[in-house]
Motif scaffolding. Structure first.
Motif, short mmCIF file in Angstrom:
data_model
loop_
_atom_site.label_atom_id
_atom_site.label_comp_id
_atom_site.label_asym_id
_atom_site.label_seq_id
_atom_site.Cartn_x
_atom_site.Cartn_y
_atom_site.Cartn_z
N ARG A 5 2.27 27.36 -39.44
CA ARG A 5 3.27 26.29 -39.44
C ARG A 5 2.59 24.97 -39.77
N PRO A 6 3.29 24.09 -40.50
CA PRO A 6 2.68 22.79 -40.81
C PRO A 6 2.57 21.93 -39.56
N ALA A 7 1.46 21.23 -39.45
CA ALA A 7 1.25 20.31 -38.34
C ALA A 7 1.95 19.00 -38.66
N PRO A 8 2.87 18.55 -37.79
CA PRO A 8 3.49 17.25 -38.04
C PRO A 8 2.48 16.12 -37.82
N VAL A 9 2.36 15.27 -38.82
CA VAL A 9 1.43 14.14 -38.75
C VAL A 9 2.24 12.87 -39.00
N HIS A 10 2.21 11.97 -38.04
CA HIS A 10 2.94 10.70 -38.13
C HIS A 10 2.04 9.70 -38.87
N ALA A 30 6.33 11.66 -30.46
CA ALA A 30 6.37 12.74 -29.47
C ALA A 30 6.35 14.12 -30.12
N VAL A 31 6.87 14.22 -31.34
CA VAL A 31 6.86 15.52 -32.03
C VAL A 31 5.69 15.65 -32.99
N SER A 32 4.82 14.66 -33.02
CA SER A 32 3.68 14.67 -33.94
C SER A 32 2.44 15.25 -33.29
N ASN A 33 1.62 15.89 -34.10
CA ASN A 33 0.34 16.41 -33.63
C ASN A 33 -0.77 15.38 -33.77
N ALA A 34 -0.52 14.33 -34.57
CA ALA A 34 -1.52 13.27 -34.78
C ALA A 34 -0.82 12.06 -35.37
N ARG A 37 -8.79 -4.85 -33.49
CA ARG A 37 -10.05 -4.21 -33.10
C ARG A 37 -10.12 -3.96 -31.60
N LYS A 38 -9.48 -4.82 -30.82
CA LYS A 38 -9.46 -4.65 -29.37
C LYS A 38 -8.66 -3.41 -28.96
N THR A 39 -7.71 -3.00 -29.80
CA THR A 39 -6.90 -1.82 -29.50
C THR A 39 -7.78 -0.59 -29.31
N ILE A 40 -8.82 -0.50 -30.09
CA ILE A 40 -9.70 0.67 -30.00
C ILE A 40 -10.37 0.73 -28.63
N ASP A 41 -10.58 -0.41 -28.00
CA ASP A 41 -11.15 -0.43 -26.65
C ASP A 41 -10.26 0.32 -25.66
N TRP A 42 -8.93 0.29 -25.87
CA TRP A 42 -8.02 1.01 -24.99
C TRP A 42 -8.31 2.50 -25.00
N PHE A 43 -8.79 2.96 -26.15
CA PHE A 43 -9.04 4.39 -26.31
C PHE A 43 -10.44 4.78 -25.86
N GLY A 44 -11.24 3.78 -25.46
CA GLY A 44 -12.64 3.94 -25.10
C GLY A 44 -13.11 5.29 -24.63
N LYS A 45 -12.56 5.80 -23.54
CA LYS A 45 -13.06 7.03 -22.95
C LYS A 45 -12.25 8.25 -23.37
N GLN A 46 -11.28 8.06 -24.22
CA GLN A 46 -10.47 9.18 -24.69
C GLN A 46 -11.25 9.93 -25.77
N ASP A 47 -11.01 11.22 -25.86
CA ASP A 47 -11.63 12.00 -26.93
C ASP A 47 -10.68 12.19 -28.10
N SER A 48 -9.49 11.63 -27.97
CA SER A 48 -8.45 11.95 -28.93
C SER A 48 -8.28 10.89 -30.02
N TYR A 49 -9.38 10.39 -30.54
CA TYR A 49 -9.26 9.49 -31.67
C TYR A 49 -10.49 9.58 -32.56
N VAL A 50 -10.29 9.15 -33.80
CA VAL A 50 -11.35 9.10 -34.79
C VAL A 50 -11.19 7.79 -35.53
N LEU A 78 -8.35 16.43 -39.47
CA LEU A 78 -8.51 17.84 -39.08
C LEU A 78 -9.25 17.96 -37.75
N SER A 79 -10.19 17.05 -37.49
CA SER A 79 -10.91 17.11 -36.22
C SER A 79 -10.00 16.81 -35.04
N VAL A 80 -9.08 15.83 -35.16
CA VAL A 80 -8.19 15.56 -34.04
C VAL A 80 -7.10 16.62 -33.93
N LEU A 81 -6.71 17.23 -35.05
CA LEU A 81 -5.71 18.30 -34.99
C LEU A 81 -6.26 19.53 -34.28
N ASN A 82 -7.58 19.71 -34.31
CA ASN A 82 -8.21 20.86 -33.67
C ASN A 82 -8.48 20.65 -32.19
#
Length: 174
Positions: A3-8, A76-80, A113-126, A139-143
């Motif tokens: 199935r295709p991965a929904p990407v926003h 909410a329906v997106s995989n990334a 640039r400060k927005t990225i600080d919010w994600f600091g300890k999350q593993d879910s961004y590139v 592809l890395s975040v989809l996996n």
């Protein structure tokens, strides 16, 4: 059949953002993984025709979405999510647990640039600084496994009351 991965795909900044969006779709068409692109174009109707002219392989589809107040539902329906580090959009993604690919292929505004600080300890961004990093980054975040949303943490009696009390210390939340 996979199935295709929904990407926003959410880009702003008028004409500059439009050109970035076109480049992003052209890059993503090289994916071997099936994708369905949810492309938010806002009020920029002229980009829709340009997007429709991009030749996509059969395993990659797209929905072009004009201005909507349902961005959170789309996420909410997106995989990334692929976006610049726009504070409000990224805050919603963080809340929903949607992995983010930060498109930093063009200079960003200083507050973004400060927005990225919010994600600091999350593993879910590139963070992508070169166009050739976009597809591998996506592809890395989809996996990665997507964390479950903890809706119970949004309970009015506990969370909203705390927020109101922090905003107005003398107020009494119901």
């Amino acid at each position: 059949l996979e199935r295709p991965a929904p990407v926003h795909l959410h880009q702003i900044r008028g004409g500059g953002g439009s050109n970035q969006m076109l480049k992003t779709v052209k890059t993503l068409r090289h994916s071997k993984k099936p994708l369905h692109l949810l492309i938010c174009i806002g009020k920029n109707k002229t980009i829709a025709e340009r997007l429709k002219r991009i030749k996509l392989p059969k395993h990659i589809t797209m929905s072009i979405i004009p201005f909507t107040n349902k961005v959170a539902d789309l996420m909410a329906v997106s995989n990334a999510l692929i976006t610049q580090p726009t504070p409000n959009v990224c805050k919603e993604a963080l809340h929903l647990g949607v992995p983010v690919v930060f498109d930093m292929t063009k200079p960003t505004l200083f507050w973004e640039r400060k927005t990225i600080d919010w994600f600091g300890k999350q593993d879910s961004y590139v963070i992508v600084k070169k166009r050739k990093q976009l597809l591998p980054g996506l592809l890395s975040v989809l996996n990665q496994p997507r964390p479950a949303i903890k809706y119970d943490a949004l309970h009015f009696a506990t969370q909203i009351k705390k927020v109101v009390n922090r905003m107005v210390p003398t107020a009494r939340a119901c």
